[in-house]
Design an enzyme around this catalytic site. Structure first.
Site, PDB file in Angstrom:
ATOM      1  N   LEU A 140      -3.519  -5.658  -6.369  1.00 17.92           N
ATOM      2  CA  LEU A 140      -2.219  -5.764  -5.689  1.00 17.92           C
ATOM      3  C   LEU A 140      -1.073  -6.061  -6.651  1.00 17.92           C
ATOM      4  O   LEU A 140      -1.242  -6.750  -7.652  1.00 17.92           O
ATOM      5  CB  LEU A 140      -2.298  -6.879  -4.640  1.00 17.92           C
ATOM      6  CG  LEU A 140      -3.386  -6.703  -3.583  1.00 17.92           C
ATOM      7  CD1 LEU A 140      -3.326  -7.839  -2.567  1.00 17.92           C
ATOM      8  CD2 LEU A 140      -3.275  -5.350  -2.877  1.00 17.92           C
ATOM      9  N   HIS A 163       2.774  -3.784  -2.969  1.00 11.56           N
ATOM     10  CA  HIS A 163       1.957  -4.161  -1.802  1.00 11.56           C
ATOM     11  C   HIS A 163       2.567  -5.377  -1.100  1.00 11.56           C
ATOM     12  O   HIS A 163       2.616  -5.447   0.132  1.00 11.56           O
ATOM     13  CB  HIS A 163       0.540  -4.556  -2.241  1.00 11.56           C
ATOM     14  CG  HIS A 163      -0.249  -3.449  -2.856  1.00 11.56           C
ATOM     15  ND1 HIS A 163      -0.577  -3.421  -4.189  1.00 11.56           N
ATOM     16  CD2 HIS A 163      -0.792  -2.323  -2.314  1.00 11.56           C
ATOM     17  CE1 HIS A 163      -1.294  -2.347  -4.452  1.00 11.56           C
ATOM     18  NE2 HIS A 163      -1.425  -1.645  -3.336  1.00 11.56           N
ATOM     19  N   GLY A 210       3.637   2.563   1.411  1.00 11.59           N
ATOM     20  CA  GLY A 210       4.726   2.719   0.448  1.00 11.59           C
ATOM     21  C   GLY A 210       5.165   4.171   0.307  1.00 11.59           C
ATOM     22  O   GLY A 210       4.360   5.094   0.423  1.00 11.59           O
ATOM     23  N   GLU A 211       6.440   4.353   0.031  1.00 13.42           N
ATOM     24  CA  GLU A 211       6.979   5.720  -0.142  1.00 13.42           C
ATOM     25  C   GLU A 211       6.625   6.320  -1.502  1.00 13.42           C
ATOM     26  O   GLU A 211       6.893   7.481  -1.744  1.00 13.42           O
ATOM     27  CB  GLU A 211       8.506   5.723   0.039  1.00 13.42           C
ATOM     28  CG  GLU A 211       8.903   5.557   1.490  1.00 13.42           C
ATOM     29  CD  GLU A 211      10.398   5.551   1.700  1.00 13.42           C
ATOM     30  OE1 GLU A 211      11.150   5.461   0.698  1.00 13.42           O
ATOM     31  OE2 GLU A 211      10.818   5.615   2.869  1.00 13.42           O
ATOM     32  N   LYS A 212       6.022   5.528  -2.398  1.00 16.93           N
ATOM     33  CA  LYS A 212       5.583   6.129  -3.667  1.00 16.93           C
ATOM     34  C   LYS A 212       4.596   7.257  -3.352  1.00 16.93           C
ATOM     35  O   LYS A 212       4.647   8.328  -3.918  1.00 16.93           O
ATOM     36  CB  LYS A 212       4.932   5.103  -4.584  1.00 16.93           C
ATOM     37  CG  LYS A 212       4.462   5.754  -5.896  1.00 16.93           C
ATOM     38  CD  LYS A 212       3.856   4.763  -6.846  1.00 16.93           C
ATOM     39  CE  LYS A 212       2.479   4.341  -6.436  1.00 16.93           C
ATOM     40  NZ  LYS A 212       1.455   5.412  -6.580  1.00 16.93           N
ATOM     41  N   SER A 236      -1.117   0.395  -8.892  1.00 15.89           N
ATOM     42  CA  SER A 236      -2.297  -0.316  -9.432  1.00 15.89           C
ATOM     43  C   SER A 236      -2.769   0.363 -10.700  1.00 15.89           C
ATOM     44  O   SER A 236      -3.269  -0.278 -11.620  1.00 15.89           O
ATOM     45  CB  SER A 236      -3.421  -0.314  -8.402  1.00 15.89           C
ATOM     46  OG  SER A 236      -2.952  -0.847  -7.193  1.00 15.89           O
ATOM     47  N   ARG A 237      -2.620   1.687 -10.766  1.00 12.64           N
ATOM     48  CA  ARG A 237      -3.105   2.443 -11.930  1.00 12.64           C
ATOM     49  C   ARG A 237      -2.318   2.112 -13.209  1.00 12.64           C
ATOM     50  O   ARG A 237      -2.815   2.360 -14.294  1.00 12.64           O
ATOM     51  CB  ARG A 237      -3.026   3.944 -11.669  1.00 12.64           C
ATOM     52  CG  ARG A 237      -4.103   4.443 -10.726  1.00 12.64           C
ATOM     53  CD  ARG A 237      -4.076   5.953 -10.631  1.00 12.64           C
ATOM     54  NE  ARG A 237      -5.219   6.480  -9.924  1.00 12.64           N
ATOM     55  CZ  ARG A 237      -5.316   6.591  -8.607  1.00 12.64           C
ATOM     56  NH1 ARG A 237      -4.303   6.204  -7.854  1.00 12.64           N
ATOM     57  NH2 ARG A 237      -6.408   7.074  -8.043  1.00 12.64           N
TER      58      ARG A 237
END
Ligand code: PAF
Length: 257
Positions: A30, A34, A144-146, A183-184
């Protein structure tokens, strides 16, 4: 914060609680992005539930799944400190008693953009989100809009299959240099992390065409999956890193004309 592991536990918890429930599904590792979803849910509903589940059916590349960052105990602490009432952490066997014999498949948009090079990815996402929504039965669910394509496909699924949850898209949270939080990002080497801000920088440059941006990214050493403008947004996906640990980054920006 209650930690719910089995299907019986999540169903039992859901029967016990009253008031409106907001839900934030995650794959863990997270970050502030998040937590912004959790905050929005806390503001808009009586009680917030989250899930942490690294869903194998949405990973078309086994190495991507193996490399996916994992920080379960920190994640639990963050959710608890933020005010989440319960976190659902299922296992594959409990969530897929059919061993993925049944799936939710969208036939158009899921085959474009990220779907073009990640066969089965969105089918895995839609299937797991459908299962989670059926179990948690939230009034609102936050995304999320990502992952804009994911968000539109989930909205489409909820509408097409008459689910009663409202899907709420939340703005992208960015690092100070513009990189969208993900997270990546934890898997980026410091050299790639330094270079990665160029991705958002170029995507946001209205003076450049999609093709010009692709070219610039390629020259800067990014492996470009796509840069496409569609429906007033410019979407991009690139891969950084070497063969041992490729890291896929996605982003999108509104096109201002
Ligand atoms: O965006 C994610 O983290 C995942 O795709 C989701 C929605 C939790 C489904 O596994």
């Amino acid at each position: 914060m209650k930690v719910l592991k089995s299907i019986a536990e999540v169903r039992g918890y859901r029967k016990e609680v009253s008031g409106s429930v907001g839900f934030v599904p995650t794959m863990g590792a997270l970050h502030q992005g998040h937590l912004s979803l959790v905050e929005r849910s806390l503001n808009e509903t009586d009680l917030t539930m989250a899930s942490i589940y690294v869903n194998p059916t949405q990973f078309n590349n086994p190495r991507d799944l193996a490399n996916y960052p994992d920080s379960i105990s920190v994640d639990q602490q963050l959710l608890q400190a933020a005010g989440v009432s319960a976190v659902f952490m299922p296992t594959y066997d409990s969530l897929y008693p059919d061993d993925y014999a049944y799936e939710v498949n969208e036939k158009q948009f899921s085959k474009e953009l990220c779907g073009a090079n990640r066969p089965g990815h969105f089918t895995g996402v839609l299937t797991v989100v459908m299962k989670l929504l059926n179990l948690v039965k939230p009034q609102n669910a936050y995304f999320g809009e990502k992952d804009f394509q994911q968000l539109s496909l989930i909205k489409g699924m909820v509408e097409a299959l008459f689910l009663e949850t409202e899907i709420i898209g939340c703005p992208i949270i960015r690092e100070a240099d513009g990189l969208a939080m993900s997270s990546r990002n934890l898997n980026l080497s410091s050299c790639d992390r330094g270079k990665s801000s160029l991705f958002n920088n170029l995507l946001s440059n209205n003076m450049l065409s999609d093709e010009e941006i692709q070219k610039e990214l390629g020259l800067a050493g990014f492996e470009v999956d796509y840069v496409v403008t569609k429906g007033g947004r410019r979407f991009g996906a690139v891969v950084m890193g070497d063969d041992a640990g490729p890291v896929r980054l996605i982003d999108n920006v509104e096109v201002v004309s």
